[in-house]
Write a protein that holds these residues in place. Sequence first.
Motif, PDB file in Angstrom:
ATOM      1  N   GLY A 286      48.478  32.851  44.753  1.00  0.00           N
ATOM      2  CA  GLY A 286      47.675  33.857  45.258  1.00  0.00           C
ATOM      3  C   GLY A 286      46.865  34.314  44.315  1.00  0.00           C
ATOM      4  O   GLY A 286      45.757  34.295  44.508  1.00  0.00           O
TER       5      GLY A 286
ATOM      6  N   VAL B 199      53.059  34.066  37.119  1.00  0.00           N
ATOM      7  CA  VAL B 199      52.337  32.751  36.422  1.00  0.00           C
ATOM      8  C   VAL B 199      50.801  32.882  36.573  1.00  0.00           C
ATOM      9  O   VAL B 199      50.105  33.048  37.515  1.00  0.00           O
ATOM     10  CB  VAL B 199      52.797  31.468  36.970  1.00  0.00           C
ATOM     11  CG1 VAL B 199      54.290  31.371  36.501  1.00  0.00           C
ATOM     12  CG2 VAL B 199      52.687  31.189  38.454  1.00  0.00           C
TER      13      VAL B 199
ATOM     14  N   PRO C 129      43.870  42.350  39.919  1.00  0.00           N
ATOM     15  CA  PRO C 129      43.209  41.116  39.222  1.00  0.00           C
ATOM     16  C   PRO C 129      41.849  40.811  39.586  1.00  0.00           C
ATOM     17  O   PRO C 129      40.992  40.481  38.863  1.00  0.00           O
ATOM     18  CB  PRO C 129      43.982  39.898  39.663  1.00  0.00           C
ATOM     19  CG  PRO C 129      45.565  40.705  40.006  1.00  0.00           C
ATOM     20  CD  PRO C 129      45.012  42.119  40.592  1.00  0.00           C
TER      21      PRO C 129
ATOM     22  N   GLY D 132      39.290  38.684  46.934  1.00  0.00           N
ATOM     23  CA  GLY D 132      40.655  38.559  46.378  1.00  0.00           C
ATOM     24  C   GLY D 132      41.439  38.694  47.804  1.00  0.00           C
ATOM     25  O   GLY D 132      40.983  38.381  49.071  1.00  0.00           O
TER      26      GLY D 132
HETATM   27  C1  LIG Z   1      56.549  38.747  45.566  1.00  0.00           C
HETATM   28  C2  LIG Z   1      55.520  38.145  45.083  1.00  0.00           C
HETATM   29  C3  LIG Z   1      55.135  37.117  44.161  1.00  0.00           C
HETATM   30  C4  LIG Z   1      53.859  36.641  43.697  1.00  0.00           C
HETATM   31  N1  LIG Z   1      53.880  35.800  42.568  1.00  0.00           N
HETATM   32  C5  LIG Z   1      52.750  35.454  42.375  1.00  0.00           C
HETATM   33  C6  LIG Z   1      52.304  34.425  41.358  1.00  0.00           C
HETATM   34  O1  LIG Z   1      53.418  34.087  40.651  1.00  0.00           O
HETATM   35  N2  LIG Z   1      51.209  33.904  41.114  1.00  0.00           N
HETATM   36  C7  LIG Z   1      50.079  34.318  41.770  1.00  0.00           C
HETATM   37  O2  LIG Z   1      49.087  33.637  41.718  1.00  0.00           O
HETATM   38  N3  LIG Z   1      50.195  35.295  42.841  1.00  0.00           N
HETATM   39  C8  LIG Z   1      51.186  35.578  43.140  1.00  0.00           C
HETATM   40  N4  LIG Z   1      51.585  36.708  44.055  1.00  0.00           N
HETATM   41  C9  LIG Z   1      50.160  37.077  44.753  1.00  0.00           C
HETATM   42  C10 LIG Z   1      49.393  38.383  44.119  1.00  0.00           C
HETATM   43  O3  LIG Z   1      50.208  39.519  43.711  1.00  0.00           O
HETATM   44  C11 LIG Z   1      48.227  38.728  44.694  1.00  0.00           C
HETATM   45  O4  LIG Z   1      47.652  37.508  45.110  1.00  0.00           O
HETATM   46  C12 LIG Z   1      47.410  39.421  43.944  1.00  0.00           C
HETATM   47  O5  LIG Z   1      47.662  40.736  43.550  1.00  0.00           O
HETATM   48  C13 LIG Z   1      46.029  39.723  44.486  1.00  0.00           C
HETATM   49  O6  LIG Z   1      45.027  40.656  43.701  1.00  0.00           O
HETATM   50  P1  LIG Z   1      43.992  41.335  44.463  1.00  0.00           P
HETATM   51  O7  LIG Z   1      43.073  42.025  43.049  1.00  0.00           O
HETATM   52  O8  LIG Z   1      43.134  40.709  45.318  1.00  0.00           O
HETATM   53  O9  LIG Z   1      44.811  42.640  45.025  1.00  0.00           O
HETATM   54  P2  LIG Z   1      45.884  43.703  44.563  1.00  0.00           P
HETATM   55  O10 LIG Z   1      46.539  42.976  43.352  1.00  0.00           O
HETATM   56  O11 LIG Z   1      46.516  44.278  45.754  1.00  0.00           O
HETATM   57  O12 LIG Z   1      45.024  44.780  43.884  1.00  0.00           O
HETATM   58  C14 LIG Z   1      44.168  45.811  44.739  1.00  0.00           C
HETATM   59  C15 LIG Z   1      44.033  46.968  44.065  1.00  0.00           C
HETATM   60  O13 LIG Z   1      43.239  48.084  44.826  1.00  0.00           O
HETATM   61  C16 LIG Z   1      43.936  49.221  44.793  1.00  0.00           C
HETATM   62  N5  LIG Z   1      43.453  50.017  46.019  1.00  0.00           N
HETATM   63  C17 LIG Z   1      43.745  49.660  47.199  1.00  0.00           C
HETATM   64  N6  LIG Z   1      43.312  50.671  48.174  1.00  0.00           N
HETATM   65  C18 LIG Z   1      42.358  51.241  47.468  1.00  0.00           C
HETATM   66  C19 LIG Z   1      41.679  52.452  47.626  1.00  0.00           C
HETATM   67  N7  LIG Z   1      41.479  52.991  49.049  1.00  0.00           N
HETATM   68  N8  LIG Z   1      40.770  53.156  46.577  1.00  0.00           N
HETATM   69  C20 LIG Z   1      40.969  52.499  45.339  1.00  0.00           C
HETATM   70  N9  LIG Z   1      41.748  51.587  44.859  1.00  0.00           N
HETATM   71  C21 LIG Z   1      42.676  51.092  46.098  1.00  0.00           C
HETATM   72  C22 LIG Z   1      45.144  48.945  44.631  1.00  0.00           C
HETATM   73  O14 LIG Z   1      45.872  50.180  43.701  1.00  0.00           O
HETATM   74  C23 LIG Z   1      45.237  47.695  43.614  1.00  0.00           C
HETATM   75  O15 LIG Z   1      45.370  47.930  42.336  1.00  0.00           O
HETATM   76  C24 LIG Z   1      52.574  37.392  44.530  1.00  0.00           C
HETATM   77  C25 LIG Z   1      52.782  38.125  45.511  1.00  0.00           C
HETATM   78  C26 LIG Z   1      53.882  38.655  45.769  1.00  0.00           C
HETATM   79  C27 LIG Z   1      54.316  39.543  47.097  1.00  0.00           C
END
Ligand SMILES: Cc1cc2nc3c(=O)[nH]c(=O)nc-3n(C[C@H](O)[C@H](O)[C@H](O)COP(=O)(O)OP(=O)(O)OC[C@H]3O[C@@H](n4cnc5c(N)ncnc54)[C@H](O)[C@@H]3O)c2cc1C
Length: 506
Positions: free
Chosen positions: A300, A48, A16, A287
């Motif tokens: 989150g 959500v 995201p 993020g």
């Molecule tokens: C059980 C649970 C329920 C949740 N429910 C909610 C909710 O209802 N609402 C909410 O707002 N948040 C919720 N969250 C939190 C939410 O899932 C995270 O905050 C969100 O996914 C973070 O987004 P991000 O893009 O920062 O990281 P991530 O979603 O972790 O994305 C990181 C991306 O980087 C990629 N990546 C990693 N390392 C490398 C690499 N070396 N090279 C290339 N690509 C790489 C991964 O494959 C991934 O696609 C929940 C979390 C959990 C555990």
Amino acid sequence: MKSSDPVDVLVIGGGPAGATVAAEAARAGASVIVAEKRTGDSPSRAGVIQPRVLELLDARGLMGRFRAAAAEWRPDFEVPIYMYAGLGGLRYDQLDSDFPYALILPQTTTEHLLRAWAVESGAEVRRGVRYAGHRAQGDLTAVDLVDEAGVTVTVETRYLVGADGARSHVRATAGIPFEGREITMTAMSVDADLSFPWAASMQMKRNEAGWILTYPFGVNTTRFIIVAEASRNVPTSVPVTEDEVRESLVAIFGSDLGFTTAHRMSRYGDAHKMVPRFREGNVFLVGEATRVHYPASGIGMNYCIQDAFNLGWKLGAVAVGAAPDSLLDTYQTERFPVLQKLMDDVDTQTSLHFDFSEGGLKLKDFLEQEIVPIPEVNAVLRDRLSGFGTRYPVVDGDHPAVGSRVGQIVLSGGGAYTQVAAESDFVFVEAPDSAVPRDLPSAFGYGTSTDLEGALGHADVVAALIRPDAYVAQAWTSAPTDAEIRTARERALGSSSAAVALEGAR
Ligand SMILES: Cc1cc2nc3c(=O)[nH]c(=O)nc-3n(C[C@H](O)[C@H](O)[C@H](O)COP(=O)(O)OP(=O)(O)OC[C@H]3O[C@@H](n4cnc5c(N)ncnc54)[C@H](O)[C@@H]3O)c2cc1C
């Protein structure tokens, strides 16, 4: 192997945060590549999307497709009464917004839609490509990307963005510390089949055995978030079993609810860590690469997306030469305090939420029945979760509207501010009776409105300049000249000469 031309922005991670920052930088004109190691979907953690993110998506013309995707998933995808720290009764339906609800949508779908938007905005998304390290190379950063065949390609970039999640490799290579608490307790997330699918909307139960949140999560699927006293010390490495789920349902809900099978079960923890800074040279983190915390009340991902909106347009503006590099430092000054507050808020929520002692349960009943319904209290709690409470720092002498969020503004002639915002970067909106003829450059979106007081909450504002991420950049109590509007935009883009000129004009 070295790939050809340097790129303006290389984003590691297409989750995201990564997809959003890529879309925002690309729509501003930057050349952007996203490197994502996965070829398939990640499991849907978030369920959500919160109101402020819905407003931001609307300002990009995306809400039609998000609502359509949610409707395919569930007919009743809007949650107007939400929760805080496991306490029900948060009146999102009283938010002054076009989006007075949380929207139920699996994270997988959210990610698909955000990546599609990034591609439409001009970013290139490479799947099955893993970041393996980076180093400075003159003004550029050389980044090693390894494909699934093990072939390494080195991409040169002006700005590297680590959006690679909580275990960020970019963060480690950049030498940015990640400090805080390790896991002290765990919880379970389960997507299950019931013999009778859950018909109700979001519902919670708590007793001395723990707490369960449940809601319909797609056709015939029910999601359970479970904190069970009996298993809260089980490490995340131990798989959740169906028996454990059944036992928790019986202990907390009083019945197994006709639980048959689970198609996804995971155990997650409450690690609480944050970086002290988002930037190291030309490397940025966004993020969950910047923090990790218990996913209290489903916020989150939503804060991650808001961070990405903040960083994305700034990267784009700097990359195309419309702003100095120093604009990028405002990502830290604006978002860092917001995230510190978020981390404190998660601590506050979890210490109350997961106290299942007799006294703790009595306190929660009292708060839920007597305190949360008080309108002023409800408003404070709503502001914490929805994202509506965020206000960016201003300088002395700025109008109080500056730095505050912009939701919807109804424009004269029947249009909406968000339609203009979707097609421009900064938007200037003024009262329709302004006597000043306008000849603004095409970089500005423009509209008139009789609703500025309602939209911005200040009766004396007759004109406002709105940033690309829908916060007020400047507000006026008398019609500004075109030169003043241009100066205000320059100031918001970080030009110090513009800031001086604006001070002089006040
Ligand atoms: C059980 C649970 C329920 C949740 N429910 C909610 C909710 O209802 N609402 C909410 O707002 N948040 C919720 N969250 C939190 C939410 O899932 C995270 O905050 C969100 O996914 C973070 O987004 P991000 O893009 O920062 O990281 P991530 O979603 O972790 O994305 C990181 C991306 O980087 C990629 N990546 C990693 N390392 C490398 C690499 N070396 N090279 C290339 N690509 C790489 C991964 O494959 C991934 O696609 C929940 C979390 C959990 C555990």
